[in-house]
Design a protein around this motif. Structure first.
Motif, short mmCIF file in Angstrom:
data_model
loop_
_atom_site.label_atom_id
_atom_site.label_comp_id
_atom_site.label_asym_id
_atom_site.label_seq_id
_atom_site.Cartn_x
_atom_site.Cartn_y
_atom_site.Cartn_z
N LYS A 15 9.01 2.58 -7.25
CA LYS A 15 8.04 2.34 -6.82
C LYS A 15 8.09 0.68 -6.47
N PHE A 16 8.66 0.25 -8.09
CA PHE A 16 8.15 -1.04 -8.15
C PHE A 16 9.79 -1.86 -7.56
N TYR A 17 11.04 -1.40 -7.26
CA TYR A 17 11.51 -1.90 -6.35
C TYR A 17 11.70 -1.86 -4.94
N GLU A 18 11.07 -0.73 -4.77
CA GLU A 18 10.04 -0.47 -2.63
C GLU A 18 8.88 -2.17 -3.12
N PHE A 19 8.59 -2.02 -3.82
CA PHE A 19 7.18 -2.46 -4.14
C PHE A 19 7.90 -4.21 -3.03
N PHE A 20 8.86 -4.62 -4.09
CA PHE A 20 9.32 -6.37 -4.02
C PHE A 20 10.27 -6.40 -3.04
N ALA A 21 11.38 -5.16 -3.01
CA ALA A 21 12.84 -5.38 -2.04
C ALA A 21 12.01 -5.59 -0.44
N GLN A 22 11.78 -4.81 -0.30
CA GLN A 22 10.37 -4.62 1.03
C GLN A 22 9.88 -5.64 1.27
N ARG A 23 9.60 -6.31 0.60
CA ARG A 23 8.42 -7.54 1.07
C ARG A 23 10.22 -8.88 1.19
N ILE A 33 1.18 -1.23 -12.40
CA ILE A 33 2.19 -1.06 -13.55
C ILE A 33 0.75 0.31 -14.37
N ALA A 34 -0.22 0.34 -14.10
CA ALA A 34 -1.50 1.02 -14.90
C ALA A 34 -0.35 2.69 -14.62
N GLN A 35 0.28 2.85 -13.34
CA GLN A 35 1.34 4.58 -13.51
C GLN A 35 2.49 4.06 -14.29
N ALA A 36 2.86 3.01 -14.30
CA ALA A 36 4.06 3.32 -15.08
C ALA A 36 3.18 2.99 -16.25
N GLN A 37 2.47 2.73 -17.13
CA GLN A 37 2.50 2.34 -18.27
C GLN A 37 1.61 3.95 -18.44
N ASP A 38 1.39 5.02 -17.67
CA ASP A 38 0.83 6.08 -17.75
C ASP A 38 1.42 6.73 -18.00
N GLU A 39 3.58 6.94 -17.59
CA GLU A 39 4.54 7.46 -17.85
C GLU A 39 5.03 6.87 -19.06
N LEU A 57 7.09 8.22 -4.93
CA LEU A 57 8.46 8.15 -5.30
C LEU A 57 8.53 8.12 -7.18
N PRO A 58 9.49 8.16 -7.84
CA PRO A 58 10.25 7.57 -9.02
C PRO A 58 9.32 6.37 -9.35
N GLU A 92 0.70 -1.42 0.16
CA GLU A 92 0.28 -0.21 -0.32
C GLU A 92 0.66 1.67 0.33
N GLN A 93 2.00 1.60 0.74
CA GLN A 93 2.58 2.70 1.47
C GLN A 93 3.79 2.76 -0.47
N ALA A 94 3.77 1.36 -1.31
CA ALA A 94 4.75 1.99 -2.68
C ALA A 94 3.89 2.47 -3.22
N VAL A 95 2.42 1.90 -3.52
CA VAL A 95 1.39 2.20 -4.40
C VAL A 95 0.79 3.68 -4.69
N ALA A 96 0.73 3.97 -3.28
CA ALA A 96 0.30 5.40 -2.45
C ALA A 96 1.86 7.06 -2.73
N SER A 97 2.94 5.85 -2.66
CA SER A 97 4.10 6.93 -2.18
C SER A 97 4.29 7.81 -3.62
#
Length: 208
Positions: free
Chosen positions: A83-91, A135-141, A78-79, A71-76
């Motif tokens: 975000k993707f890195y934190e989403f996976f790395a922290q877990r 992924i949707a956020q990334a595609q928007d970019e 961050l670039p 939840e924190q990664a999605v809402a952050s």
């Protein structure tokens, strides 16, 4: 008993149940939980009306930190790559520490989760939901061009499953590292798209 009191008791009993799983090396039932907690069976059943409710509570507590991380990664702010890195790395870091602390207990929970996969599936689906949002956020970019969200989700999960699968953790943990994870994510952002590459369409290997 107020709703807050009930919630607090439920969490207390869930923590106790996990300690009993660790002690006994197996799943425990409401009868043993009531005995160990010094409560009547009826009191425990009021908290966990169905037999599966106790395991559901354990799974919920097991994944609580993961849900917060996602939840924190999605809402952050961050670039998106970060975000993707934190989403996976922290877990990954959290699960690796949990595994290294007690590999046998970790394996036991993996076994219980496999036996009761339908009760665990919801958290796997939730992770896919949050990843789809990223992924949707990334595609928007402008990343992952030409791919549907579902396609991208499947590809990224296959690339990174070793960092999210407890079973894979037990097999190849020494070979997993945050630096490798970062490289995989950077590579995905650099080239993952619907563009046909040199491998697609090859039907066999020809002799030189």
């Amino acid at each position: 008993m107020t709703a807050a009191d009930t919630k607090a008791l439920r969490e207390e009993l869930t923590v106790l149940a996990m300690k009993l799983v660790e002690r006994d090396g197996k799943e425990i039932d409401r009868t043993l939980l009531a005995s160990e907690a010094g409560l009547s069976r009826a009191r425990v059943e009021a908290i966990f009306p169905e037999a599966d409710d106790l395991f559901d509570a354990i799974v919920e507590l097991w994944y609580a930190d993961d849900v917060q991380i996602m939840e924190q990664a999605v809402a952050s702010n961050l670039p998106i790559q970060r975000k993707f890195y934190e989403f996976f790395a922290q877990r990954f870091v959290k699960e690796r520490a949990r595994y290294l602390k007690d590999p046998a207990l970790f394996a036991l929970y993996c076994e219980l989760g496999t036996e009761r996969f339908e009760q665990v599936r919801g958290y796997i689906d939730l992770a896919d939901h949050y990843l789809s949002e990223l992924i949707a956020q990334a595609q928007d970019e402008g990343y992952f061009g030409g791919l549907e969200i579902g396609q991208t989700l499947s590809l990224i999960n296959q690339m990174l499953s070793c960092y999210t699968s407890p079973q894979m953790m037990m097999i190849i943990e020494p070979r997993l590292a945050e630096e490798k994870l970062a490289a995989i994510i950077d590579t995905a952002f650099a080239g993952l798209s619907s563009e046909v590459g040199t491998c697609q369409g090859v039907s066999g290997i020809s002799a030189a």
